[in-house]
Design a protein around this motif. Sequence first.
Motif, short mmCIF file in Angstrom:
data_model
loop_
_atom_site.label_atom_id
_atom_site.label_comp_id
_atom_site.label_asym_id
_atom_site.label_seq_id
_atom_site.Cartn_x
_atom_site.Cartn_y
_atom_site.Cartn_z
N PRO A 102 0.74 -0.96 -0.04
CA PRO A 102 -0.02 -0.08 0.10
C PRO A 102 0.80 1.35 -0.04
O PRO A 102 0.57 2.15 -0.70
CB PRO A 102 -0.99 -0.09 1.27
CG PRO A 102 -0.83 -1.65 1.68
CD PRO A 102 0.46 -2.20 1.24
N ILE A 103 2.02 1.13 1.01
CA ILE A 103 2.81 2.40 0.83
C ILE A 103 3.32 2.79 -0.45
O ILE A 103 3.48 3.76 -0.95
CB ILE A 103 4.13 2.14 1.87
CG1 ILE A 103 3.22 2.09 3.19
CG2 ILE A 103 4.85 3.36 1.91
CD1 ILE A 103 4.41 2.00 4.22
N ILE A 104 3.76 1.60 -1.31
CA ILE A 104 4.77 1.91 -2.47
C ILE A 104 3.59 2.31 -3.59
O ILE A 104 3.73 3.22 -4.20
CB ILE A 104 5.29 0.51 -2.90
CG1 ILE A 104 6.22 0.38 -1.62
CG2 ILE A 104 6.22 0.88 -4.39
CD1 ILE A 104 6.95 -1.15 -2.09
N MET A 105 2.40 1.39 -3.69
CA MET A 105 1.61 1.64 -4.72
C MET A 105 0.82 2.96 -4.62
O MET A 105 0.34 3.69 -5.84
CB MET A 105 0.50 0.37 -4.88
CG MET A 105 -0.41 0.40 -3.60
SD MET A 105 -1.66 -0.72 -3.65
CE MET A 105 -3.00 -0.02 -3.97
N ALA A 106 0.79 3.42 -3.30
CA ALA A 106 0.06 4.87 -3.35
C ALA A 106 0.66 5.83 -4.25
O ALA A 106 0.16 6.87 -4.43
CB ALA A 106 -0.23 5.13 -1.82
N ALA A 107 2.02 5.65 -4.24
CA ALA A 107 2.95 6.76 -5.31
C ALA A 107 2.40 6.53 -6.58
O ALA A 107 1.82 7.33 -7.41
CB ALA A 107 4.24 6.49 -4.96
N PRO A 108 2.74 5.32 -7.35
CA PRO A 108 2.57 5.37 -8.64
C PRO A 108 1.14 5.41 -9.09
O PRO A 108 0.68 5.80 -10.26
CB PRO A 108 3.09 4.17 -9.22
CG PRO A 108 3.43 3.22 -8.11
CD PRO A 108 3.49 4.22 -6.89
N MET A 109 0.37 4.90 -8.11
CA MET A 109 -1.05 4.90 -8.33
C MET A 109 -2.01 6.14 -8.03
O MET A 109 -3.20 6.18 -8.19
CB MET A 109 -1.93 3.57 -8.06
CG MET A 109 -1.30 2.43 -8.60
SD MET A 109 -1.69 0.60 -7.97
CE MET A 109 -3.10 0.46 -8.96
N GLY A 110 -1.24 7.04 -7.57
CA GLY A 110 -1.95 8.45 -7.57
C GLY A 110 -2.80 8.55 -6.05
O GLY A 110 -3.45 9.31 -5.92
N PHE A 111 -2.52 7.63 -5.24
CA PHE A 111 -3.30 7.78 -3.99
C PHE A 111 -2.86 8.96 -3.07
O PHE A 111 -3.62 9.57 -2.30
CB PHE A 111 -3.31 6.63 -3.05
CG PHE A 111 -4.17 5.26 -3.55
CD1 PHE A 111 -5.62 5.34 -3.20
CD2 PHE A 111 -3.55 4.54 -4.62
CE1 PHE A 111 -6.21 4.29 -3.73
CE2 PHE A 111 -4.27 3.46 -4.89
CZ PHE A 111 -5.59 3.37 -4.74
N TYR A 112 -1.46 9.14 -2.96
CA TYR A 112 -1.26 10.32 -2.18
C TYR A 112 -1.49 11.52 -2.75
O TYR A 112 -2.22 12.34 -2.21
CB TYR A 112 0.21 10.30 -2.13
CG TYR A 112 0.90 9.11 -1.15
CD1 TYR A 112 0.70 8.87 0.11
CD2 TYR A 112 2.05 8.19 -1.86
CE1 TYR A 112 1.17 7.88 0.77
CE2 TYR A 112 2.41 7.29 -1.10
CZ TYR A 112 2.02 6.97 0.08
OH TYR A 112 2.71 6.02 0.94
N ALA A 113 -1.55 11.65 -4.23
CA ALA A 113 -1.75 13.07 -4.79
C ALA A 113 -3.29 13.26 -4.44
O ALA A 113 -3.70 14.29 -4.37
CB ALA A 113 -1.48 12.76 -6.29
#
Lengths: 459, 279
Positions: A118-129
């Motif tokens: 979850p921590i990693i994918m949130a970056a390329p898949m735009g969850f943080y953004a």
Amino acid sequence: MSTFDNPFDPDRKLRAGCVCGQHRSAAEHEQATALHCEPVASEETRYEGVVASAVMRAMFPQDVARRAFLKSVGASTALAALSQFFPLKTATEVFAQAGTPEKKDLKVGFIPITCATPIIMAAPMGFYAKHGLNVEVVKTAGWAVIRDKTINKEYDAAHMLAPMPIAISLGLGANAIPFAVPAIENINGQGIVLATKHKDKRDPKDWKGLKFAIPFDYSMHNYLLRYYLAEAGLDPDTDVQLRSVPPPEMVANLRADNIDGFLAPDNICQRAIYDGVGFMHLLSKEIWDGHPCCSFAASREFITSAPNSFAALTRAIVDATAYASKAENRKQIAEAIAPANYINAPVTVLEQVLTGTYANGLGGVKTDPKRVDFDPFPWQSFAVWMLTQMKRWGQIKGDVDYKAVAEQVYLATDTKKLMTEMGLTPPASAYKSFAVMGKNFDPAKPEDYLASFKIRKAS
Amino acid sequence: MTSSLRLRAGLVSIVLLAAFLGIWHLATRSTAPVTTMSPEYAKLMGLTATQGKSAMPGPLDVGAKLWEHLKRPFYDNGPNDKGLGIQLGYSIARVGTGYLLAVLVAIPLGFLIGMSPLLSKALDPFIQVLKPISPLAWMPLALYTIKDSSVSAIFVIFICSIWPMLLNTVFGVATVRKEWINVARTLEVGTIRRAFTVILPAAAPTILTGMRISIGIAWLVIVAAEMLVGGTGIGYFVWNEWNNLSITNVIIAILLIGIVGMLLDQILARFTRMVTFPE
């Protein structure tokens, strides 16, 4: 009545029973469904639902009156009428954004294993953004380094093994610095891998004298392997050798015959099989189904100095976790996190871990869709269990205030509030009992649980 | 005569290289593919398990991968994946900073100690104790006190490159021939002027030798330090590829580390030659 019922449904039962009709009360239903972030069509509809429900309830505080109104005009008309004089869209946007983050550019450290999905994918898949953050996820060399970098504030938050924030808060192996866990990363998803030459030695009773690797002393891996060995009658401190070895070196050591097996995080287990050096003896799920493994942790100082950033970060992680918990998204996730920038592993290996259809190293293909699962709720009973094991193996000496430590480190209350705001269904209580290898654990009686083990380090 | 010796040495070098590559290639050939696996199972397994491919890559694999890296050395796919050129740049910048700081401290300090027998004796025990400490042993302490990993890496470079330079400066300054200093004295040259016009040129070859030893050590240490600290640099690249068990990339990194180390050494060797004087 619960916050997540649809108040636009005129036929909803008002008194006894729950939404699904299988439980006597709504509270019981909530407990039963515990937390499985059931997918709602999309983020926006979910927030819209929450906002519209709140408005509807505010206008008709009496359930009976609301029902009469809905019956007479119909749900869609009511919703349309409502949005006429109340700007639902704007309210939803405002609600979804919550407070503006104090700090937008954040650094989050991770260790390249599938636990950090979850921590990693949130970056390329735009969850943080999506939650208004600009997060840089930084790969880190090892657990001690990630601990030091988070303590030194080079990272705002980090991926840590679930017991680490407890150990740091208690000052075990580091200076005592209060840390907190707003979300668990993954449940299950580890495994015991043995070297191929041991393929006839499947009974742990025959494992006397073998050498095993674990990733870190303060890890679920350590506690689960010790638990498993002790249940087979072996004293993990005297009958076998346990070594802390960084995960990538485990496969190399297994190939070089320096160790006989390991209890390690996945993709490492599957990697050993993929490279033909070992086989899957047991999934950690078979020791304790639903055990936590890694956590998302931040220091108390960060939480108090940037509460909105922290809340947005937690929301992004919870969101990503909910997305990862759905089986149909797993293939896409495997592809998103495999490149050198993130986990840096062959896609085939990650797919086998995440989809649960995997080669077992002995020529068979097995399927277990729950091999790894994602569930963010930080159960305080998990923390109590870890504390009992820390005490069992002599990492903590003397008396422990289990409940106080668990509640200080595992932020069940805050996460519950956040999840409710997001339109998810968190469990009602922060404690639950569970069974480890068939033996029940009651979080209310940790000392009795601890006393019930015959094999433990003399204190 | 010398040109033919050179030619013959070059030929021997090429033959050795070819023999090495040949043996390497033969040693890492694949064995016959394993045929007992079901195709469904084989699809989930790696080439090592299915094709009997050696876990150690052969020279052809390494060559192909190296070409791939050399084609685009400066790509940047986010914080954890950068091209080899960028990684080497980071490492060289770190070594450069730590090394220059060490030069700035070691040479003036060495002069001071070398010119004063009292200081030389008084500081000797400290230097002797600090010198043999492995620079990486400073790492946890640096991380703990400096609280910044990139500054810690620079500090480790600084601390490891300071001792050879300091000792060589002290030695060079202390062993300047007495006659030259006495001549300077008779001519009533001031202390400062004496230091710059007599002692510095006389001690320069020794000082430069110390600097050359230091740059070698600094380059050795940066790789290990970056493996620990992570983030950027060639050491991080090795660690990251090790994480993926990609021995091919590790071999490429080893090769590049060797080449850059040699270049740094050659630069210092050229400087040394410039200041050497016949006695």
